[in-house]
Design a protein around this motif. Structure first.
Motif, PDB file in Angstrom:
ATOM      1  N   GLY A   1       0.787  -1.219   0.000  1.00 40.92           N
ATOM      2  CA  GLY A   1       0.000   0.000   0.000  1.00 40.92           C
ATOM      3  C   GLY A   1       0.818   1.267   0.000  1.00 40.92           C
ATOM      4  O   GLY A   1       0.255   2.371  -0.015  1.00 40.92           O
ATOM      5  N   HIS A   2       2.144   1.127   0.011  1.00 41.98           N
ATOM      6  CA  HIS A   2       3.028   2.290  -0.012  1.00 41.98           C
ATOM      7  C   HIS A   2       3.835   2.310  -1.301  1.00 41.98           C
ATOM      8  O   HIS A   2       4.057   1.269  -1.923  1.00 41.98           O
ATOM      9  N   PRO A   3       4.302   3.491  -1.710  1.00 39.37           N
ATOM     10  CA  PRO A   3       5.154   3.547  -2.908  1.00 39.37           C
ATOM     11  C   PRO A   3       6.439   2.749  -2.703  1.00 39.37           C
ATOM     12  O   PRO A   3       6.933   2.609  -1.582  1.00 39.37           O
ATOM     13  N   VAL A   4       6.974   2.232  -3.788  1.00 39.25           N
ATOM     14  CA  VAL A   4       8.235   1.491  -3.720  1.00 39.25           C
ATOM     15  C   VAL A   4       9.357   2.418  -3.277  1.00 39.25           C
ATOM     16  O   VAL A   4       9.495   3.536  -3.775  1.00 39.25           O
ATOM     17  N   ASP A   5      10.134   1.959  -2.310  1.00 38.86           N
ATOM     18  CA  ASP A   5      11.284   2.724  -1.834  1.00 38.86           C
ATOM     19  C   ASP A   5      12.491   2.359  -2.695  1.00 38.86           C
ATOM     20  O   ASP A   5      13.122   1.328  -2.497  1.00 38.86           O
ATOM     21  N   ARG A   6      12.801   3.214  -3.644  1.00 40.31           N
ATOM     22  CA  ARG A   6      13.884   2.904  -4.578  1.00 40.31           C
ATOM     23  C   ARG A   6      15.268   3.177  -3.990  1.00 40.31           C
ATOM     24  O   ARG A   6      16.281   2.958  -4.660  1.00 40.31           O
ATOM     25  N   THR A   7      15.318   3.635  -2.765  1.00 40.33           N
ATOM     26  CA  THR A   7      16.618   3.803  -2.102  1.00 40.33           C
ATOM     27  C   THR A   7      17.032   2.545  -1.342  1.00 40.33           C
ATOM     28  O   THR A   7      18.160   2.462  -0.851  1.00 40.33           O
ATOM     29  N   GLU A   8      16.124   1.574  -1.235  1.00 37.93           N
ATOM     30  CA  GLU A   8      16.406   0.387  -0.431  1.00 37.93           C
ATOM     31  C   GLU A   8      17.482  -0.478  -1.077  1.00 37.93           C
ATOM     32  O   GLU A   8      17.578  -0.592  -2.294  1.00 37.93           O
ATOM     33  N   TRP A   9      18.281  -1.108  -0.224  1.00 42.61           N
ATOM     34  CA  TRP A   9      19.327  -2.030  -0.671  1.00 42.61           C
ATOM     35  C   TRP A   9      18.908  -3.467  -0.382  1.00 42.61           C
ATOM     36  O   TRP A   9      18.245  -3.747   0.615  1.00 42.61           O
ATOM     37  N   GLY A  10      19.378  -4.387  -1.231  1.00 42.62           N
ATOM     38  CA  GLY A  10      19.119  -5.801  -1.025  1.00 42.62           C
ATOM     39  C   GLY A  10      20.300  -6.555  -0.460  1.00 42.62           C
ATOM     40  O   GLY A  10      20.225  -7.774  -0.273  1.00 42.62           O
ATOM     41  N   MET A  11      21.403  -5.864  -0.212  1.00 42.61           N
ATOM     42  CA  MET A  11      22.585  -6.454   0.414  1.00 42.61           C
ATOM     43  C   MET A  11      23.079  -5.531   1.515  1.00 42.61           C
ATOM     44  O   MET A  11      22.865  -4.310   1.463  1.00 42.61           O
ATOM     45  N   THR A  12      23.749  -6.105   2.496  1.00 42.07           N
ATOM     46  CA  THR A  12      24.282  -5.305   3.589  1.00 42.07           C
ATOM     47  C   THR A  12      25.642  -4.724   3.202  1.00 42.07           C
ATOM     48  O   THR A  12      26.347  -5.291   2.358  1.00 42.07           O
ATOM     49  N   PRO A  13      26.048  -3.615   3.798  1.00 46.40           N
ATOM     50  CA  PRO A  13      27.318  -2.977   3.415  1.00 46.40           C
ATOM     51  C   PRO A  13      28.555  -3.864   3.518  1.00 46.40           C
ATOM     52  O   PRO A  13      29.453  -3.731   2.686  1.00 46.40           O
ATOM     53  N   PRO A  14      28.679  -4.775   4.504  1.00 40.36           N
ATOM     54  CA  PRO A  14      29.898  -5.599   4.539  1.00 40.36           C
ATOM     55  C   PRO A  14      29.915  -6.743   3.530  1.00 40.36           C
ATOM     56  O   PRO A  14      30.906  -7.475   3.455  1.00 40.36           O
ATOM     57  N   THR A  15      28.858  -6.920   2.751  1.00 40.99           N
ATOM     58  CA  THR A  15      28.748  -8.070   1.854  1.00 40.99           C
ATOM     59  C   THR A  15      29.798  -8.022   0.757  1.00 40.99           C
ATOM     60  O   THR A  15      30.041  -6.974   0.152  1.00 40.99           O
ATOM     61  N   VAL A  16      30.414  -9.179   0.484  1.00 45.90           N
ATOM     62  CA  VAL A  16      31.381  -9.288  -0.609  1.00 45.90           C
ATOM     63  C   VAL A  16      30.631  -9.831  -1.825  1.00 45.90           C
ATOM     64  O   VAL A  16      30.679 -11.018  -2.141  1.00 45.90           O
ATOM     65  N   ASN A  17      29.927  -8.939  -2.500  1.00 42.99           N
ATOM     66  CA  ASN A  17      29.124  -9.310  -3.655  1.00 42.99           C
ATOM     67  C   ASN A  17      28.593  -8.035  -4.276  1.00 42.99           C
ATOM     68  O   ASN A  17      28.841  -6.928  -3.759  1.00 42.99           O
ATOM     69  N   ALA A  18      27.865  -8.155  -5.364  1.00 47.42           N
ATOM     70  CA  ALA A  18      27.228  -7.017  -6.024  1.00 47.42           C
ATOM     71  C   ALA A  18      26.034  -7.563  -6.797  1.00 47.42           C
ATOM     72  O   ALA A  18      25.946  -8.761  -7.052  1.00 47.42           O
ATOM     73  N   TYR A  19      25.109  -6.686  -7.182  1.00 51.22           N
ATOM     74  CA  TYR A  19      23.929  -7.182  -7.904  1.00 51.22           C
ATOM     75  C   TYR A  19      23.272  -6.090  -8.726  1.00 51.22           C
ATOM     76  O   TYR A  19      23.495  -4.885  -8.506  1.00 51.22           O
ATOM     77  N   PHE A  20      22.470  -6.525  -9.691  1.00 53.56           N
ATOM     78  CA  PHE A  20      21.573  -5.660 -10.457  1.00 53.56           C
ATOM     79  C   PHE A  20      20.148  -6.082 -10.164  1.00 53.56           C
ATOM     80  O   PHE A  20      19.843  -7.277 -10.128  1.00 53.56           O
ATOM     81  N   ASN A  21      19.264  -5.119  -9.938  1.00 54.77           N
ATOM     82  CA  ASN A  21      17.851  -5.399  -9.699  1.00 54.77           C
ATOM     83  C   ASN A  21      17.055  -4.891 -10.901  1.00 54.77           C
ATOM     84  O   ASN A  21      16.987  -3.681 -11.130  1.00 54.77           O
ATOM     85  N   PRO A  22      16.466  -5.802 -11.693  1.00 55.02           N
ATOM     86  CA  PRO A  22      15.806  -5.358 -12.925  1.00 55.02           C
ATOM     87  C   PRO A  22      14.584  -4.488 -12.692  1.00 55.02           C
ATOM     88  O   PRO A  22      14.269  -3.638 -13.534  1.00 55.02           O
ATOM     89  N   GLN A  23      13.886  -4.680 -11.569  1.00 55.75           N
ATOM     90  CA  GLN A  23      12.691  -3.850 -11.341  1.00 55.75           C
ATOM     91  C   GLN A  23      13.029  -2.507 -10.724  1.00 55.75           C
ATOM     92  O   GLN A  23      12.332  -1.522 -10.947  1.00 55.75           O
ATOM     93  N   MET A  24      14.097  -2.446  -9.971  1.00 57.25           N
ATOM     94  CA  MET A  24      14.593  -1.156  -9.482  1.00 57.25           C
ATOM     95  C   MET A  24      15.420  -0.446 -10.561  1.00 57.25           C
ATOM     96  O   MET A  24      15.628   0.758 -10.496  1.00 57.25           O
ATOM     97  N   ASN A  25      15.908  -1.223 -11.520  1.00 57.97           N
ATOM     98  CA  ASN A  25      16.852  -0.733 -12.526  1.00 57.97           C
ATOM     99  C   ASN A  25      18.032  -0.037 -11.847  1.00 57.97           C
ATOM    100  O   ASN A  25      18.372   1.098 -12.162  1.00 57.97           O
ATOM    101  N   ASP A  26      18.642  -0.764 -10.896  1.00 58.52           N
ATOM    102  CA  ASP A  26      19.805  -0.206 -10.207  1.00 58.52           C
ATOM    103  C   ASP A  26      20.916  -1.242 -10.086  1.00 58.52           C
ATOM    104  O   ASP A  26      20.671  -2.446 -10.121  1.00 58.52           O
TER     105      ASP A  26
END
Length: 684
Positions: free
Chosen positions: A466-491
């Protein structure tokens, strides 16, 4: 996603976090500086290997010789070693937070969670007491109607994967909307195929899984006969669910997992569940629209709930509650779970030390609280600015490549460039930190902390509805040794943890930095245009913006890559499932080319000198290869081959350079040598 990770079995499937670990060591871990390793390590080379014959072995053979797999790991790699270094650094942060007399609210949360996890004496003394209320609740469901009515409350209140999963996510066709998603779940093994394959190893593994179920249920107090009956029931139900599940390759097609419905339409698939009551119970009082990712699976759930004996359904629920909580219980539970999931399934002989387990747990449940402490100590403004610049250069290179494509029409190019220019770059850490104020953490109640953290995260997700999508949200924590692309966030997202030496070396030269981190950035950016990402537009909506001829041109080129990678052997007679890995393979090839173009632009007009016996171009390629140095146990290789959309390390390097004339020129390879194919594959 750059690093290989084991995926959960089914969309929104919730499983217990396997927090194995030995008893805590008494000595304190002082907070120390992060260790340093160069981005190009000449000691990792094997100079006896011709780089034109096996570039991966040339770049990583020395690393493999001096880095045997630790006893507590199923696989060991440059990424894994950096993750371990990050963990050791976080260990010091957490011990400080646990023992300090004066603490910030953030330090209190992470310190008390860590302290509770480390107190194995208290955890062992409680035995299975934290689990007993859940089992009693399930045992009280004596009728089919009562059991079906209780599923919502069980999913909401207990940890575990029970039949199916429900959660909140972006609407595939309107990425600004958060809607309910109903997905497959309910499996204990890593993938549907583990239940269905008839080869000798698969049959044996199913027998070992049944033995694990028997062992675990015996620990809860069941008699041997009852535990055997329960295990047989669990296996029967899970096999039925697996049979109805889509394959991992099928789930790569976003159209195959998007089936928007109303509650009334869902009722026709699964009429036994009172869906308005269900969603109100789990946290969604109003559901105008939902996505049922696998309708056939929903029908299979209906069949199981209405035909299996109530006693079998209870056994299934008991087991999934127990296996989800096993890591939070006493040592016999932890050991049983480790013995199957780590030793039997992945070949890991020894539990990790408890501090590793607890550090990982804090990062999983309080990642942005712990991340604040990590970023403050490890991630400089200079590193963020330099990697931001590198990202912008690689995006510019992608724009040039799109413009120059001969197989793509102007119409499709226009939309591709619009999408490229809309990509958001997230580097290091979130602009806004997550608020954990509502989460209660106690230093003397580990199982309670685990349950409360799960409930906190569950509520946080449902509150998005019921709320707008928060496009500032991250799907990984800062210490994570990884990276990703989110197709729906386009980020594209690069946590601070992956921007540390040896993956990014602020003191190193540009060539290997662009080969390593630059190729990672290019990899994630290319995901926006891989077989999945290309189906979403600039706003992140599932929309076909390709002309039919351009779509065919893309498929023809990606099939070239699929054919190449299908020839690589992972272990035994198991080949890469290139229909599963093609998105990552395309990203590896395209991302490396983009990084090379960006590096050439960065060093344009400079006089670059050889170093360590390598020309600047050769240093780019060695830096590009050494991120992927790894060793893996055969059992783990089999799991990855079945479940992981990433190819093994050797293929991610050799498969790339064989398609790069720039590599061939740098090392003077002759066409026809193993690393210099006559006919190269190229999409972007």
């Amino acid at each position: 996603m750059r690093l290989r990770l084991l995926a959960a079995a089914g969309l929104f499937a919730v499983s217990g976090s396997f927090a194995f670990g030995q008893a805590a060591t008494p000595e304190a871990r002082p907070l120390q500086a992060m260790p340093y390793s160069p981005v190009l390590d000449v000691t990792s080379l094997d100079r006896s290997v011709d780089p034109c014959v096996d570039f991966y072995k040339f770049a990583c053979g020395g690393w493999q010789k001096k880095n045997p797999i630790p006893a507590d790991q199923a696989t060991w790699s440059v990424y894994g070693k950096l993750y371990n270094d990050n963990q050791q650094f976080l260990w010091g942060i957490l011990q400080d937070a646990a023992s300090a007399r004066v603490r910030t609210p953030v330090q209190q949360k992470i310190g008390d969670y860590f302290a509770a996890c480390m107190d194995t004496s208290a955890i062992d003394a409680r035995g299975d007491a934290p689990l007993k209320p859940a089992l009693a609740r399930i045992d009280a469901l004596k009728t089919r109607a009562a059991l079906i009515a209780a599923i919502a409350g069980i999913q909401h209140d207990l940890m575990g994967s029970f039949f199916f999963g429900a959660g909140v996510g972006q609407d595939a066709v309107d990425s600004n909307m958060e809607i309910v998603h109903l997905g497959a779940g309910g499996l204990g093994l890593p993938d549907r195929d583990y239940y269905l394959k008839a080869d000798e190893k698969s049959v044996k593994l199913r027998e070992q899984y049944v033995a694990y179920v028997v062992k675990l249920m015996g620990l809860t107090g069941e008699s041997p006969d009852q535990a055997q009956r329960d295990a047989a029931a669990v296996m029967k139900i899970e096999t039925a669910l697996a049979t109805a599940s889509l394959t991992r390759v099928e789930r790569r097609d976003p159209h195959k997992v998007y089936h928007p419905m109303t509650l009334a339409e869902l009722k026709t698939l699964e009429p036994e569940i009172d869906w308005p009551v269900y969603f109100k119970t789990v946290g969604a009082p109003a559901v105008p629209k939902l996505n049922v990712s696998q309708p056939a699976f929903a029908q299979a759930v209906h069949a199981e709930l209405t035909t299996e004996p109530v006693e079998s359904l209870q056994a299934y629920l008991r087991f999934h509650a127990a296996t989800a909580m096993a890591s939070s219980l006493s040592q016999p539970f932890r050991q049983a779970q480790f013995d199957f999931f780590s030793t039997t399934l992945r070949g890991t002989p020894a539990m990790p030390p408890r501090w590793k387990t607890c550090t990982g747990q804090v990062d999983r449940v309080l990642g942005e609280a712990l991340g604040q402490e990590f970023v403050r100590r490890t991630f400089s403004a200079e590193t963020k600015a330099a990697t931001q610049k590198m990202t912008e250069q690689i995006e510019a290179a992608m724009g040039q490549e799109i413009e120059s494509l001969t197989w793509m029409s102007p119409e499709t190019k226009k939309e591709a460039l619009r999408k490229l220019h809309a990509v958001r770059n997230k580097i290091g850490y979130p602009d806004k930190w997550r608020d954990y104020t509502a989460l209660t953490v106690k230093p003397d109640d580990y199982a309670g902390d685990v349950m409360r953290a799960a409930a906190f995260e569950d509520a946080r997700e449902w509150n998005k509805l019921g709320h707008p999508v928060d496009r500032t949200e991250w799907g990984m924590t800062p210490p994570t040794v990884n990276a990703y692309f989110n197709p729906q966030m386009n980020d594209i997202n690069f946590p601070a943890g992956v921007l540390q030496p040896p993956l990014y070396d602020a003191t190193g030269d540009d060539a290997p930095n662009y080969g390593n981190t630059g190729a990672t950035i290019g990899h994630e950016l290319t995901h926006a245009f891989d077989d999945q990402g290309r189906q979403f537009d600039a706003e992140g909506n599932l929309k076909d913006w390709w002309t039919p001829a351009d779509a065919k041109g893309f498929e023809d080129r990606i099939n070239c890559i699929r054919d190449q990678y299908a020839g690589y052997v992972v272990v035994d007679d198991i080949h890469i499932n290139s229909k599963l890995t093609s998105g990552e393979d395309v990203a590896d090839i395209g991302g490396t080319l983009l990084a090379y173009i960006a590096w050439k632009k960065q060093t344009e007009g400079m006089t670059l000198s050889p170093k360590d016996g390598f020309t600047p171009d050769q240093r780019f390629w060695v830096g590009m290869a050494q991120w992927a140095c790894e060793e893996e146990r055969p059992e783990s290789q089999r799991v990855h081959a079945a479940t992981d959309p990433h190819s093994p390390g050797f293929a991610r390097i050799n498969g790339v350079v064989t398609n790069m004339p720039e590599f061939r020129k740098a090392f003077s390879c002759k066409v026809g040598q193993p690393m210099a194919k006559a006919n190269v594959c190229r999409v972007w």
